[in-house]
Design a protein around this motif. Structure first.
Motif, short mmCIF file in Angstrom:
data_model
loop_
_atom_site.label_atom_id
_atom_site.label_comp_id
_atom_site.label_asym_id
_atom_site.label_seq_id
_atom_site.Cartn_x
_atom_site.Cartn_y
_atom_site.Cartn_z
N TRP A 20 42.44 44.55 34.88
CA TRP A 20 43.75 45.06 35.28
C TRP A 20 44.39 45.83 34.14
O TRP A 20 44.52 45.34 33.02
N ALA A 62 46.31 37.02 38.31
CA ALA A 62 46.16 38.39 38.79
C ALA A 62 44.69 38.72 38.97
O ALA A 62 43.97 38.88 37.98
N THR A 81 45.59 37.10 33.80
CA THR A 81 45.02 38.25 34.47
C THR A 81 43.51 38.37 34.27
O THR A 81 42.97 37.99 33.23
#
Length: 481
Positions: free
Chosen positions: A87, A21, A83
């Motif tokens: 985020w 991500a 990630t």
């Protein structure tokens, strides 16, 4: 998913369907590393700007799938999400992962799981303020002790590069942000420090309790020392709540004379009553306060925390002194720019929240304060109340300057205030000119905004540079330094 240290830890990712991500400084290295170990990698990113398209093209050339403009949808078949730290936990992608029973980790956790059997131990640092300075001080002390080290994590070398690179390190000085710690449930440092706790990034974490809990993760599994700030009970509480290895000790640092199992200050000396054979009755001199540059109180506290971590690793006293003498702080951290007409001009543009600004303001007796910017939800009454006796004037700028102006009216009505409405490129020059008008010989004109910079500047670095440029522009040619 727990990946134990093994001769080939990357093998655990072979064939695994991993969604990364976010692109950028953490996502791109993570995607490349996972791909190199045989993972089936898909990168998702919510934006599709020019930089993202260039990064995507680089990854696609390696055979890595990239989806730009859609950061909310979990790719089908995903078995692990890695990630980027920024985020938010509330992102729809993570809700989808939770619903599918898919674990989410960050790049720091990934680096931890990719360590080999002879991996360098981590000495880790977090806190609301002072993380970078303390981590770099720690690296300087470790280097002075003859150890192969690097400042990594939230600064300097990326953790993935440090773990997977060819450079063999003895020990790593690791700066970790609350974002990174949130996504790193499995790290177990040799020793760690929490420097301080104050409200920050609450929009990301959701509450002060969640923010503190994420900071406290740094203590879990510590082997030798959990270092806390004796002046900040919240940091000691995190130690008390941590699940550590048997024999791990709580080590405090203080600007006062140290108690047993603390490092502190006695008659201008940094001393250790924690890592000495007879800590009940004796202390070991480590350095002089004058060896810390600049010797502002909060910077001395940073030095004590760095020294505590180094001593926990077995570094001798002389290396603490030599490392602190060799260390120079990064730009825009209580950096003296010049002295003009008996007034000292100091750039602390890195003071982007109230906690950092308060530490900066208490380092000087008489201050003309340049402040303002994006408040990030902060309130300023406590800061202004504490600083009021030192203030000789204030120059306010930026989007949320009214919040500071109102706090000054409540708690320091005697302080003259200049409210700059302008936000053009000449605003900082105007602020310096107004501060110069308010200042008298012996005063310090201090840029400690207590706010983020992005309303008027690209970042705090540009804000500090423009302050320094404006100060130097007022100097005679022979006075600049």
């Amino acid at each position: 998913m727990t990946v134990p240290t093994s001769p080939n830890p990357g093998a655990a990712f072979a064939g695994l369907a991993v969604t990364v991500a976010g692109l950028g400084v953490s996502g791109v290295p993570a995607a490349k590393a996972l791909h190199s170990f045989g993972a089936r990698v898909t990168v998702v990113n919510g934006t599709a700007g020019e930089r993202q398209q260039a990064e995507a093209a680089e990854l696609e050339a390696l055979g890595i799938a990239v989806r730009l403009g859609d950061g909310d949808t979990l790719p089908e078949g995903t078995e692990l999400v890695v990630t980027a730290p920024g985020w938010k936990p509330s992102s729809p992608l993570f809700a989808a992962a939770a619903a599918a029973g898919v674990e989410v980790i960050g790049d720091v956790e990934l680096a931890w799981r990719l360590r080999g059997p002879d991996a360098a131990p981590w000495l880790a640092v977090t806190g609301t303020n002072g993380k970078t300075t303390t981590t770099r001080m720690l690296a300087a002390i470790l280097t002075a002790a003859g150890l192969r080290t690097a400042a990594v994590g939230n600064i300097g070398v990326s953790l993935l590069d440090a773990v997977l690179g060819d450079e063999p390190y003895d020990v790593l000085a690791v700066e970790l942000s609350s974002y990174q710690l949130h996504w790193a449930p499995g790290i177990r440092p040799h020793s760690a420090a929490v420097l301080n706790l104050a409200p920050d990034h609450l929009d990301w974490h959701g509450s002060m309790e969640d923010y503190a809990a994420d900071k406290g993760r740094i203590f879990h599994g510590n082997k030798v020392a959990c270092v806390y700030n004796a002046a900040d009970p919240a940091t000691e509480k995190l130690v008390e709540e941590a699940d550590v290895e048997e024999g791990c000790r709580a080590i405090g640092f203080t600007l006062d004379a140290p108690r047993m199992s603390e490092l502190g200050v006695v008659e201008g000396l940094l001393v250790d009553r924690a890592f000495v054979p007879d800590r009940r009755d004796k202390a070991q001199e480590l350095a002089e306060v004058a060896d810390v540059q600049p010797p502002a109180p909060h910077n001395v506290a940073n030095a004590l925390a760095a020294a505590a971590l180094a001593r926990a690793y077995g570094v001798p006293p002389g290396a603490v002194r030599d490392g602190l003498r060799a260390f120079r702080p990064d730009a825009h951290r209580i950096a003296e720019v010049a002295v003009l007409d008996g007034v000292t001009y100091v750039d602390d543009s890195k003071a982007t929240n109230t906690h950092a600004a308060r530490a900066s303001l208490t380092a000087y007796d008489h201050v003309v304060w340049i402040a303002g910017g994006l408040a990030k939800g902060a309130e300023f009454d406590g800061l202004v109340r504490a600083a009021a006796p030192r203030l000789r004037g204030a120059v306010l700028m930026g989007a949320d300057r009214a919040l500071i102006r109102e706090a000054l009216a409540r708690h320091a009505p005697q302080v003259p205030v200049v409210d700059l409405e302008r936000a053009d490129t000449g605003a900082m020059s105007a602020a310096v000119a107004e501060a110069r008008r308010l200042a008298a010989p012996g005063d310090t004109v201090l840029l400690a905004p207590a706010c983020a910079s992005m309303d008027m500047f690209s970042n705090y670095n540009q804000r500090g540079d423009m302050f320094a440029d404006a100060v130097r522009a007022a100097l005679p040619d022979t006075a600049a330094h």
